[in-house]
Scaffold this motif. Sequence first.
Motif, PDB file in Angstrom:
ATOM      1  N   ALA A 209       0.875  -1.176   0.000  1.00  0.00           N
ATOM      2  CA  ALA A 209       0.000   0.000   0.000  1.00  0.00           C
ATOM      3  C   ALA A 209       0.903   1.214   0.000  1.00  0.00           C
ATOM      4  O   ALA A 209       1.931   1.233   0.684  1.00  0.00           O
ATOM      5  N   THR A 210       0.547   2.206  -0.773  1.00  0.00           N
ATOM      6  CA  THR A 210       1.404   3.383  -0.883  1.00  0.00           C
ATOM      7  C   THR A 210       0.587   4.615  -1.226  1.00  0.00           C
ATOM      8  O   THR A 210      -0.481   4.521  -1.831  1.00  0.00           O
ATOM      9  N   GLY A 211       1.098   5.764  -0.840  1.00  0.00           N
ATOM     10  CA  GLY A 211       0.510   7.044  -1.227  1.00  0.00           C
ATOM     11  C   GLY A 211       1.431   7.776  -2.168  1.00  0.00           C
ATOM     12  O   GLY A 211       1.427   8.994  -2.203  1.00  0.00           O
ATOM     13  N   ILE A 212       2.247   7.037  -2.923  1.00  0.00           N
ATOM     14  CA  ILE A 212       3.341   7.611  -3.690  1.00  0.00           C
ATOM     15  C   ILE A 212       2.880   8.449  -4.873  1.00  0.00           C
ATOM     16  O   ILE A 212       3.659   9.158  -5.479  1.00  0.00           O
ATOM     17  N   ARG A 213       1.599   8.418  -5.219  1.00  0.00           N
ATOM     18  CA  ARG A 213       1.154   9.069  -6.447  1.00  0.00           C
ATOM     19  C   ARG A 213       1.540  10.535  -6.525  1.00  0.00           C
ATOM     20  O   ARG A 213       1.946  11.028  -7.547  1.00  0.00           O
ATOM     21  N   SER A 214       1.353  11.261  -5.430  1.00  0.00           N
ATOM     22  CA  SER A 214       1.674  12.691  -5.517  1.00  0.00           C
ATOM     23  C   SER A 214       2.279  13.175  -4.208  1.00  0.00           C
ATOM     24  O   SER A 214       3.437  12.910  -3.928  1.00  0.00           O
ATOM     25  N   SER A 215       1.501  13.857  -3.375  1.00  0.00           N
ATOM     26  CA  SER A 215       2.057  14.465  -2.175  1.00  0.00           C
ATOM     27  C   SER A 215       1.958  13.520  -0.979  1.00  0.00           C
ATOM     28  O   SER A 215       1.363  12.449  -1.034  1.00  0.00           O
ATOM     29  N   ALA A 216       2.570  13.957   0.125  1.00  0.00           N
ATOM     30  CA  ALA A 216       2.630  13.120   1.315  1.00  0.00           C
ATOM     31  C   ALA A 216       1.257  12.855   1.918  1.00  0.00           C
ATOM     32  O   ALA A 216       1.062  11.866   2.626  1.00  0.00           O
ATOM     33  N   ASP A 217       0.283  13.748   1.662  1.00  0.00           N
ATOM     34  CA  ASP A 217      -1.046  13.557   2.243  1.00  0.00           C
ATOM     35  C   ASP A 217      -1.991  12.790   1.320  1.00  0.00           C
ATOM     36  O   ASP A 217      -3.188  12.711   1.550  1.00  0.00           O
ATOM     37  N   THR A 218      -1.435  12.195   0.256  1.00  0.00           N
ATOM     38  CA  THR A 218      -2.253  11.387  -0.641  1.00  0.00           C
ATOM     39  C   THR A 218      -2.743  10.139   0.080  1.00  0.00           C
ATOM     40  O   THR A 218      -1.951   9.449   0.727  1.00  0.00           O
ATOM     41  N   PRO A 219      -4.043   9.820   0.013  1.00  0.00           N
ATOM     42  CA  PRO A 219      -4.540   8.590   0.639  1.00  0.00           C
ATOM     43  C   PRO A 219      -3.854   7.369   0.048  1.00  0.00           C
ATOM     44  O   PRO A 219      -3.399   7.377  -1.096  1.00  0.00           O
ATOM     45  N   PHE A 220      -3.781   6.304   0.845  1.00  0.00           N
ATOM     46  CA  PHE A 220      -3.120   5.089   0.389  1.00  0.00           C
ATOM     47  C   PHE A 220      -3.912   4.401  -0.713  1.00  0.00           C
ATOM     48  O   PHE A 220      -5.144   4.422  -0.727  1.00  0.00           O
ATOM     49  N   PHE A 221      -3.158   3.779  -1.620  1.00  0.00           N
ATOM     50  CA  PHE A 221      -3.723   2.986  -2.698  1.00  0.00           C
ATOM     51  C   PHE A 221      -3.052   1.621  -2.702  1.00  0.00           C
ATOM     52  O   PHE A 221      -1.961   1.440  -2.159  1.00  0.00           O
ATOM     53  N   HIS A 222      -3.702   0.685  -3.338  1.00  0.00           N
ATOM     54  CA  HIS A 222      -3.144  -0.649  -3.511  1.00  0.00           C
ATOM     55  C   HIS A 222      -2.171  -0.617  -4.680  1.00  0.00           C
ATOM     56  O   HIS A 222      -2.475  -0.088  -5.743  1.00  0.00           O
ATOM     57  N   SER A 223      -0.987  -1.195  -4.507  1.00  0.00           N
ATOM     58  CA  SER A 223      -0.001  -1.186  -5.574  1.00  0.00           C
ATOM     59  C   SER A 223       0.947  -2.373  -5.401  1.00  0.00           C
ATOM     60  O   SER A 223       0.704  -3.260  -4.574  1.00  0.00           O
ATOM     61  N   THR A 224       2.024  -2.372  -6.175  1.00  0.00           N
ATOM     62  CA  THR A 224       3.026  -3.427  -6.084  1.00  0.00           C
ATOM     63  C   THR A 224       4.421  -2.825  -6.231  1.00  0.00           C
ATOM     64  O   THR A 224       4.583  -1.706  -6.719  1.00  0.00           O
ATOM     65  N   LEU A 225       5.430  -3.586  -5.817  1.00  0.00           N
ATOM     66  CA  LEU A 225       6.828  -3.264  -6.065  1.00  0.00           C
ATOM     67  C   LEU A 225       7.452  -4.424  -6.830  1.00  0.00           C
ATOM     68  O   LEU A 225       7.139  -5.593  -6.565  1.00  0.00           O
ATOM     69  N   LEU A 226       8.336  -4.088  -7.772  1.00  0.00           N
ATOM     70  CA  LEU A 226       9.123  -5.108  -8.438  1.00  0.00           C
ATOM     71  C   LEU A 226      10.420  -5.317  -7.665  1.00  0.00           C
ATOM     72  O   LEU A 226      10.993  -4.383  -7.111  1.00  0.00           O
ATOM     73  N   HIS A 227      10.880  -6.566  -7.676  1.00  0.00           N
ATOM     74  CA  HIS A 227      12.096  -6.891  -6.944  1.00  0.00           C
ATOM     75  C   HIS A 227      12.753  -8.092  -7.610  1.00  0.00           C
ATOM     76  O   HIS A 227      12.083  -8.928  -8.228  1.00  0.00           O
ATOM     77  N   SER A 228      14.067  -8.172  -7.491  1.00  0.00           N
ATOM     78  CA  SER A 228      14.805  -9.343  -7.936  1.00  0.00           C
ATOM     79  C   SER A 228      15.915  -9.584  -6.918  1.00  0.00           C
ATOM     80  O   SER A 228      16.685  -8.665  -6.623  1.00  0.00           O
ATOM     81  N   PRO A 229      15.997 -10.772  -6.327  1.00  0.00           N
ATOM     82  CA  PRO A 229      17.010 -11.016  -5.298  1.00  0.00           C
ATOM     83  C   PRO A 229      18.419 -10.743  -5.828  1.00  0.00           C
ATOM     84  O   PRO A 229      18.780 -11.160  -6.929  1.00  0.00           O
TER      85      PRO A 229
END
Length: 265
Positions: A209-229
Motif C-alpha cells: 500500500a502506498t501514497g506515492i502518487r503525488s504528495s505526502a497527504d495522498t490517501p493510500f492505494f493498492h499497488s506493487t513493487l518489483l524486486h529481484s534477489p
Amino acid sequence: MTDFFTDLPQLSGKFNLPQFLAEDNINLETNDVDAIEGQKRIALGNSNLLFNTRVIPNSLLATIPKSQLDILFREVSSPPLQGGYITALKVFFASENIDGVDILTLLYQPVRLFCRFYDGGSLKHMYQIGFSGKIYSFKNDQFVVCQDAEELIKDYTTKIKIKRTTEPGAAFEGYVGGSDTKYMLFPFQLIYTVMSDNDNTILEIKNVATGIRSSADTPFFHSTLLHSPLLGPPRTEDRIFAGFYADRSHLCPPAREIYFGFTRL
C-alpha cells in the motif's frame, strides 16, 4: 527522483533480446526504494489492505522466471518497428477462488505503446497503448491464457478494502471506480533492468500500500513493487536496482496517458 536511461544494447546482449534495440530508449525515472522503505510499504500492505475481509497473508504475489517473461515480451515486440514505441506489461489485480476461498491474484497482459506527441511542459513524450496481447494468469510456473479475466478483475473490485490513512480508528473503505488502481503498467525495459542489475533471472512482485502518487497527504492505494534477489555486486550508479525495489509503475486509473522522457539511439 533520478534520471536513468535504459542501456538497451546491454539489455539486448545480456538477455539475447535484440527486439529491445528497436524501442525508444526511455528514462525510467526511478524513485530509490531501498530495503527499509520497501519493507515499510509491504507492512502497510499488511495493515491497510483487506481482501475478502481477510489480511492478505503473503506479500509475495508472484515469482516469475525470465524465460516466461520472454514469451510475453516477444508477443508484443515482434515484428520490431522503426522506433516510436515501447513495450510494457499490464499487471491486473484479480480474484481467484481456490478450494472455496477467494484470494488475491494477478493477471498479465503484454502491450505495445506508441509515441503520440511531445509535451513541452513536462519535457516528455506521451505514449498510448496501440496493441494489446492476450491476458494471462501465472500457474504452475508458466503463463496460461485466462478465459475469464474480465470476471476475475471485476471480482477484485468488490473484495478489496483499503484503509486510506494510518490515523487511529480509520475505517477500511471499498474500491472507488475511476480512482483506485485497476492495473499497473511496467515497461519491459524496467522489468529486465531490475533483473539485470541484480544479476538474476527471477522477477518478484510484492504487494504494497502506498501514497506515492503525488504528495505526502495522498490517501493510500493498492499497488506493487518489483524486486529481484541480489546475486551480484552491491548497488552502483550504473546498477541502481541492485538490492533495491522498483516502484515506477503507472497506476491506472487515474493515468490515461503515459509519459516518458526518452532518447533515440
